[in-house]
Motif scaffolding. Structure first.
Motif, PDB file in Angstrom:
ATOM      1  N   GLY A 512       0.717  -1.518  -0.070  1.00 49.67           N
ATOM      2  CA  GLY A 512       0.396   0.084  -0.523  1.00 49.67           C
ATOM      3  C   GLY A 512       1.169   1.465  -0.175  1.00 49.67           C
ATOM      4  O   GLY A 512       0.528   2.327  -0.357  1.00 49.67           O
ATOM      5  N   ASN A 513       2.117   1.044   0.828  1.00 50.79           N
ATOM      6  CA  ASN A 513       2.687   2.641   1.019  1.00 50.79           C
ATOM      7  C   ASN A 513       3.194   2.541  -0.601  1.00 50.79           C
ATOM      8  O   ASN A 513       3.556   4.208  -0.925  1.00 50.79           O
ATOM      9  N   HIS A 514       3.809   1.789  -1.456  1.00 52.60           N
ATOM     10  CA  HIS A 514       4.494   1.805  -2.745  1.00 52.60           C
ATOM     11  C   HIS A 514       3.343   1.806  -3.714  1.00 52.60           C
ATOM     12  O   HIS A 514       4.074   3.242  -4.405  1.00 52.60           O
ATOM     13  N   GLU A 515       2.173   1.825  -3.513  1.00 46.97           N
ATOM     14  CA  GLU A 515       1.182   2.423  -4.153  1.00 46.97           C
ATOM     15  C   GLU A 515       0.929   4.182  -4.015  1.00 46.97           C
ATOM     16  O   GLU A 515       1.393   4.601  -5.328  1.00 46.97           O
ATOM     17  N   LEU A 516       1.100   4.487  -2.833  1.00 49.24           N
ATOM     18  CA  LEU A 516       1.446   5.241  -2.344  1.00 49.24           C
ATOM     19  C   LEU A 516       2.143   6.439  -3.188  1.00 49.24           C
ATOM     20  O   LEU A 516       1.752   7.630  -3.400  1.00 49.24           O
ATOM     21  N   LEU A 517       3.202   5.670  -2.905  1.00 45.26           N
ATOM     22  CA  LEU A 517       4.838   6.599  -3.955  1.00 45.26           C
ATOM     23  C   LEU A 517       4.266   6.724  -4.915  1.00 45.26           C
ATOM     24  O   LEU A 517       5.156   7.400  -5.792  1.00 45.26           O
ATOM     25  N   SER A 518       4.126   5.466  -5.051  1.00 43.32           N
ATOM     26  CA  SER A 518       3.666   5.288  -7.019  1.00 43.32           C
ATOM     27  C   SER A 518       3.356   6.724  -7.574  1.00 43.32           C
ATOM     28  O   SER A 518       3.453   7.693  -8.148  1.00 43.32           O
ATOM     29  N   ALA A 519       2.042   6.850  -6.488  1.00 38.35           N
ATOM     30  CA  ALA A 519       1.495   8.180  -6.921  1.00 38.35           C
ATOM     31  C   ALA A 519       1.514   9.013  -7.157  1.00 38.35           C
ATOM     32  O   ALA A 519       1.433   9.696  -7.633  1.00 38.35           O
ATOM     33  N   ARG A 520       2.302   9.800  -5.895  1.00 41.85           N
ATOM     34  CA  ARG A 520       2.883  10.833  -5.620  1.00 41.85           C
ATOM     35  C   ARG A 520       3.296  11.667  -6.305  1.00 41.85           C
ATOM     36  O   ARG A 520       4.212  12.557  -7.000  1.00 41.85           O
ATOM     37  N   ALA A 579      13.164  23.635  -7.731  1.00 42.89           N
ATOM     38  CA  ALA A 579      14.508  23.035  -6.825  1.00 42.89           C
ATOM     39  C   ALA A 579      13.394  22.553  -5.567  1.00 42.89           C
ATOM     40  O   ALA A 579      13.808  21.259  -5.342  1.00 42.89           O
ATOM     41  N   ARG A 580      12.498  22.857  -4.826  1.00 44.70           N
ATOM     42  CA  ARG A 580      11.602  22.247  -3.881  1.00 44.70           C
ATOM     43  C   ARG A 580      10.978  21.005  -4.419  1.00 44.70           C
ATOM     44  O   ARG A 580      11.262  19.746  -3.773  1.00 44.70           O
ATOM     45  N   GLU A 581      10.136  21.097  -5.627  1.00 48.21           N
ATOM     46  CA  GLU A 581       9.456  19.777  -6.100  1.00 48.21           C
ATOM     47  C   GLU A 581      10.400  18.419  -6.279  1.00 48.21           C
ATOM     48  O   GLU A 581       9.959  17.129  -6.306  1.00 48.21           O
ATOM     49  N   LEU A 582      11.920  19.030  -7.067  1.00 47.08           N
ATOM     50  CA  LEU A 582      12.862  18.118  -7.650  1.00 47.08           C
ATOM     51  C   LEU A 582      13.409  17.781  -6.640  1.00 47.08           C
ATOM     52  O   LEU A 582      13.445  15.960  -6.639  1.00 47.08           O
ATOM     53  N   ALA A 583      13.447  17.915  -5.614  1.00 49.99           N
ATOM     54  CA  ALA A 583      14.164  17.656  -4.030  1.00 49.99           C
ATOM     55  C   ALA A 583      12.909  16.714  -3.835  1.00 49.99           C
ATOM     56  O   ALA A 583      13.489  15.488  -3.048  1.00 49.99           O
ATOM     57  N   ARG A 586      13.394  13.668  -5.845  1.00 49.81           N
ATOM     58  CA  ARG A 586      14.358  12.681  -5.142  1.00 49.81           C
ATOM     59  C   ARG A 586      13.738  12.177  -4.037  1.00 49.81           C
ATOM     60  O   ARG A 586      14.230  10.898  -4.108  1.00 49.81           O
ATOM     61  N   THR A 587      13.425  12.673  -2.864  1.00 47.72           N
ATOM     62  CA  THR A 587      12.952  11.676  -2.018  1.00 47.72           C
ATOM     63  C   THR A 587      11.971  10.675  -2.194  1.00 47.72           C
ATOM     64  O   THR A 587      12.434   9.403  -1.464  1.00 47.72           O
ATOM     65  N   THR A 588      11.425  10.779  -2.946  1.00 50.44           N
ATOM     66  CA  THR A 588      10.441   9.868  -3.356  1.00 50.44           C
ATOM     67  C   THR A 588      11.354   8.554  -3.766  1.00 50.44           C
ATOM     68  O   THR A 588      10.429   7.837  -3.330  1.00 50.44           O
ATOM     69  N   ARG A 590      13.759   6.811  -4.148  1.00 50.29           N
ATOM     70  CA  ARG A 590      14.578   7.075  -3.025  1.00 50.29           C
ATOM     71  C   ARG A 590      13.898   6.004  -1.470  1.00 50.29           C
ATOM     72  O   ARG A 590      14.318   4.695  -1.847  1.00 50.29           O
ATOM     73  N   SER A 591      12.733   6.635  -1.038  1.00 51.62           N
ATOM     74  CA  SER A 591      11.651   5.787  -0.372  1.00 51.62           C
ATOM     75  C   SER A 591      10.877   4.430  -1.436  1.00 51.62           C
ATOM     76  O   SER A 591      10.617   3.625  -1.014  1.00 51.62           O
ATOM     77  N   LEU A 592      10.932   5.013  -2.270  1.00 57.74           N
ATOM     78  CA  LEU A 592       9.692   4.281  -3.462  1.00 57.74           C
ATOM     79  C   LEU A 592      10.914   3.145  -3.442  1.00 57.74           C
ATOM     80  O   LEU A 592      10.740   1.857  -3.803  1.00 57.74           O
ATOM     81  N   ALA A 593      12.272   3.469  -3.450  1.00 56.84           N
ATOM     82  CA  ALA A 593      13.073   1.599  -3.689  1.00 56.84           C
ATOM     83  C   ALA A 593      13.139   1.442  -2.623  1.00 56.84           C
ATOM     84  O   ALA A 593      13.395   0.396  -2.396  1.00 56.84           O
ATOM     85  N   GLU A 594      13.722   1.712  -1.208  1.00 57.12           N
ATOM     86  CA  GLU A 594      13.679   1.549  -0.178  1.00 57.12           C
ATOM     87  C   GLU A 594      12.415   0.641  -0.181  1.00 57.12           C
ATOM     88  O   GLU A 594      12.133  -0.837   0.403  1.00 57.12           O
ATOM     89  N   THR A 595      11.119   0.927  -0.452  1.00 61.42           N
ATOM     90  CA  THR A 595       9.937   0.555   0.379  1.00 61.42           C
ATOM     91  C   THR A 595       9.564  -1.021  -0.997  1.00 61.42           C
ATOM     92  O   THR A 595       8.894  -1.831  -0.362  1.00 61.42           O
ATOM     93  N   ALA A 596      10.135  -0.712  -2.210  1.00 60.84           N
ATOM     94  CA  ALA A 596      10.775  -1.807  -2.904  1.00 60.84           C
ATOM     95  C   ALA A 596      11.633  -2.886  -2.822  1.00 60.84           C
ATOM     96  O   ALA A 596      11.016  -4.449  -2.460  1.00 60.84           O
TER      97      ALA A 596
END
Length: 637
Positions: A512-520, A579-583, A586-588, A590-596
């Motif tokens: 579920g977290n992975h799906e949320l991060l992908s949508a974000r 810049a904020r959206e790009l950062a 990148r954070t998303t 990383r989180s997506l990769a960690e969740t995977a």
């Protein structure tokens, strides 16, 4: 071969004349000398002997008395001390006859001549005065076959004639008069051809001098042309360089004028030229990262400041953690619910079978058919009493049948045997009374009742072992797992169920977290005009334009680099604005990769648990195969 007799039947001037030489003596010389006056017929006899061996010649000169058709000679020849009679007539075929006058093959005589021809045989064995004189002359002159034969015989050179023949053949091959195929003739022909070719390519001295002068003149002109061509090529290269330098010179002058308008500043070293682009990229990257980090710090600080401490929730936090175990149990119960439903279905089928046996298949409430406990107890007592009565009846029937058999036997023996004496009858009556008064019948009855009760209990126990079926011996052979082993299996089963439930819950949460991060991430990418990949492609195009311009230094390459640089600057400005959206992207990421990675690890752990469950089931199947057979359910319980 030896001549024993020569018959000059009709040959030359002889008619029916015979020369007898007799058989070969056992010892001593075997030499016969024929002598006579001139024209006595010595040569005629010698020719007749040769004609007997080789046939009468085609143009024989000994037909002056007898015609060719009448000429005939004969004789006896010894082959290995065995005499053979032959005769010869003047004809082309079948001229050799045997003693019976029948034609025979020429091989009968030629086989004993070692392949010698008439001439060779005559030369070797038919010597007369003339041939001796001719041979002497041949020896002196070294000519003629006779001379060769006598010379080789006297010198002991048996193969000299063969050598001479080979040398003569070689000499003929080298040169032979009026021959065109000899080696010397071929060489002369080749010499003539070479002479003709030499004459064809030969040149006069005056002509050669003229040609040599022309060649030298042409060589000088060629060298002069090559030199002029080299000079012109160098000039053309210089002009081409000047032409290529014209736009560069104009560009340099324009940039010099621009530099003159700028204030004086210190010029950087020339070594900085290659690193300017890298420094620009690094500066943009650092600025972007700095802005992103500042925004992230502000966001986290704001989030921390906005958090309110709830004392009530903190007080019940331990209870919340305790609910985790209950949640796991709830999930396990939900997973075990299909098995329970299956058991319920089996029980419903059993109840339906019992209702059908009672004839009450349509009974809506099977529980209403259950008897009260008192009635059940009374029925059980009656069943037990009935079992005892049935046993007594069976025993009584057996005893009655035995008594009838004994009575019948006794009656049959009454008529056969004499009367029993009174003392014996008294003893028999006393023993019978004691037997009837004893408790043997009662003990037998009790034992049979106990046997029936044991049989009933055995059948009930066997029914409880369903689906196993068999007798007592088969049951005794079964190896039953110990209580400790069964307890270990139950503990292992509970642990596996708990671990599987926990991992399943965590895996669902991670997915579920992975799906949320992908949508974000998709939403953030849609809000950004230029992504990192597009910016990298634009920067790469700028670097390539700069490389081409540095290599060529042309106006066109300078314009291309200016366009690429302007585009990169505009993209940099846009990215600074986002810049904020790009950062956050990148954070998303990383989180997506960690969740995977966590999902992959949880899936692997869940797969390992499934393997452990299968291993436990295999162990239970192996241990309970004799008892349960193929009816073992696929459940760790």
């Amino acid at each position: 071969m030896r001549l024993r007799r020569l018959d000059l039947i009709r040959y030359g001037k002889f008619t029916d004349r015979t020369l007898e030489f007799g058989p070969k003596p056992d010892s001593g010389p075997d030499l016969h000398i024929v002598f006579g006056l001139n024209e006595a017929g010595k040569s005629t006899a010698l020719s007749g002997y040769l004609d007997l061996l080789f046939g009468i010649e085609e143009r024989s000169r000994y037909n002056f008395l007898h015609e060719y058709s009448a000429m005939r000679i004969g004789g006896v020849l010894e082959f290995g001390r065995e005499g053979h009679t032959f005769s010869r007539t003047k004809q082309r075929n079948n001229s050799l006859l045997n003693a019976m006058g029948q034609p025979v093959s020429e091989v009968a005589i030629l086989a004993h001549l070692a392949g010698l021809s008439r001439e060779a045989y005559g030369t070797m064995f038919s010597l007369d005065d003339e041939t001796l004189e001719a041979g002497g002359k041949s020896i002196l002159e070294s000519r003629g076959d006779l001379g060769k034969l006598l010379f080789t015989a006297s010198a002991g050179l048996g193969h000299a004639s063969d050598t001479l023949s080979a040398l003569e053949a070689e000499a003929d091959g080298l040169y032979r008069k009026q021959a065109h195929g000899t080696e010397l003739a071929l060489l002369k022909k080749r010499l003539a051809e070479l002479k003709s070719r030499k004459d064809a390519i030969d040149t006069l001295a005056s002509t050669f001098e003229t040609l040599e002068a022309d060649r030298l003149d042409a060589t000088e002109k060629y060298d002069r042309s090559i030199t002029e061509r080299s000079v012109l090529s160098a000039r053309l290269d210089s002009i081409a360089k000047y032409l290529r330098a014209v736009p560069i010179l104009a560009d340099i002058r324009r940039k010099t004028a621009q530099l003159a308008e700028l204030p004086d500043i210190a010029s950087p070293p020339r070594t900085w030229t290659g690193s300017v682009a890298e420094m620009i990229d690094e500066d943009a990257s650092l600025r972007t990262r700095l802005s992103a980090n500042v925004d992230e710090v502000e966001r986290v600080t704001t989030k921390i400041a906005s958090v309110e401490v709830d004392e009530v929730i903190l007080a019940i936090s331990e209870r919340v953690r305790g609910l985790t175990d209950r949640k796991v149990r709830y999930i396990s119960a939900g997973l075990d619910l299909p098995n329970r439903k299956t058991d319920l279905q089996i029980l419903d089928n059993a109840v339906a079978t019992c209702l059908a046996a009672l004839g009450r298949s349509s009974e809506p409430e099977p529980a209403a058919l259950l008897l009260p406990a008192a009635i059940v107890g009374a029925v059980r007592n009656m069943v037990e009493q009935r079992s005892g009565i049935a046993t007594s009846v069976r025993v009584a029937r057996d005893e009655a049948a035995a008594a009838l058999d004994a009575l019948q036997t006794a009656r049959e023996r009454v008529g056969e045997e004499r009367a029993v004496p009174e003392p014996a009858r008294a003893r028999l009556t006393s023993a019978l009374s004691k037997a009837r008064g004893s408790g043997h019948l009662r003990e037998i009855k009790t034992a049979r009742e106990a046997e029936d009760e044991s049989g009933i209990r055995w059948e009930a126990a066997v029914r409880r072992l369903h689906p196993w079926s068999g007798d007592a011996q088969a049951l005794a052979k079964i190896s039953v797992p110990s209580a400790r082993q069964v307890g270990a299996w139950k503990t292992r089963s509970a642990e596996l169920r708990t671990s599987r439930a926990v991992l399943s819950e965590r895996l669902a949460e991670y997915q579920g977290n992975h799906e949320l991060l992908s949508a974000r991430l998709d939403a953030l990418r849609a809000s950004v005009d230029v992504t990192d990949d597009e910016a990298a492609a634009i920067r790469h195009a700028r670097d390539e334009a700069w490389t081409r311009h540095r290599d060529d230094l042309l106006g066109a390459t300078a314009d291309d680099f200016a366009v690429a640089l302007a585009r990169d600057d505009s993209i940099g400005a846009v990215r600074l604005a986002n810049a904020r959206e790009l950062a956050e992207i990148r954070t998303t990421n990383r989180s997506l990769a960690e969740t995977a990675a966590v999902i992959s690890r949880a899936s692997a752990q869940l797969s390992q648990i499934e393997l452990d469950v299968e291993a436990a089931l295999s162990e239970i199947r192996v241990s309970a195969r004799d008892l349960l057979g193929d009816s073992l359910e696929s459940s760790p319980e």
